[in-house]
Enzyme design. Sequence first.
Site, PDB file in Angstrom:
ATOM      1  N   ARG A  18       0.834  -1.218   0.000  1.00  0.00           N
ATOM      2  CA  ARG A  18       0.000   0.000   0.000  1.00  0.00           C
ATOM      3  C   ARG A  18       0.860   1.256   0.000  1.00  0.00           C
ATOM      4  O   ARG A  18       0.600   2.197  -0.753  1.00  0.00           O
ATOM      5  CB  ARG A  18      -0.954   0.013   1.196  1.00  0.00           C
ATOM      6  CG  ARG A  18      -2.071  -1.011   1.088  1.00  0.00           C
ATOM      7  CD  ARG A  18      -2.923  -1.028   2.335  1.00  0.00           C
ATOM      8  NE  ARG A  18      -2.089  -1.366   3.485  1.00  0.00           N
ATOM      9  CZ  ARG A  18      -2.321  -0.999   4.734  1.00  0.00           C
ATOM     10  NH1 ARG A  18      -3.370  -0.268   5.026  1.00  0.00           N
ATOM     11  NH2 ARG A  18      -1.517  -1.355   5.699  1.00  0.00           N
ATOM     12  N   ASN A  36      -6.247  -2.512   2.451  1.00  0.00           N
ATOM     13  CA  ASN A  36      -6.247  -3.963   2.594  1.00  0.00           C
ATOM     14  C   ASN A  36      -7.681  -4.446   2.744  1.00  0.00           C
ATOM     15  O   ASN A  36      -8.501  -3.780   3.375  1.00  0.00           O
ATOM     16  CB  ASN A  36      -5.453  -4.387   3.822  1.00  0.00           C
ATOM     17  CG  ASN A  36      -3.960  -4.313   3.617  1.00  0.00           C
ATOM     18  OD1 ASN A  36      -3.474  -4.248   2.493  1.00  0.00           O
ATOM     19  ND2 ASN A  36      -3.220  -4.318   4.705  1.00  0.00           N
TER      20      ASN A  36
END
Length: 91
Positions: A18, A36
């Site tokens: 990320r 996520n």
Amino acid sequence: MKKVRMRVNGRVQGVGFRFLTKMAADRLGICGIVRNEHDGAVYIEANGPEAALTDFINLIKASPSPSGRVDQCEISYDDSIKERTSFNVTY
């Protein structure tokens, strides 16, 4: 301005995926979100100029994280996605 939704599966959690996705987006001038998912996938919404968005998608498919691995990347273009003005990691 193009808008895309991506669902990325593979070794994409716990490897900086990320954070490095955000760095890539910032470098390319892409706005959106990355988060996520509970099933181990990563979800991305992104908007930006078509050429930059194509480069972003290719970076994601190759995994922005050197220790990550993308096994599957589902991509759908959707004009109804909220247009954002920055790229953020959400939780």
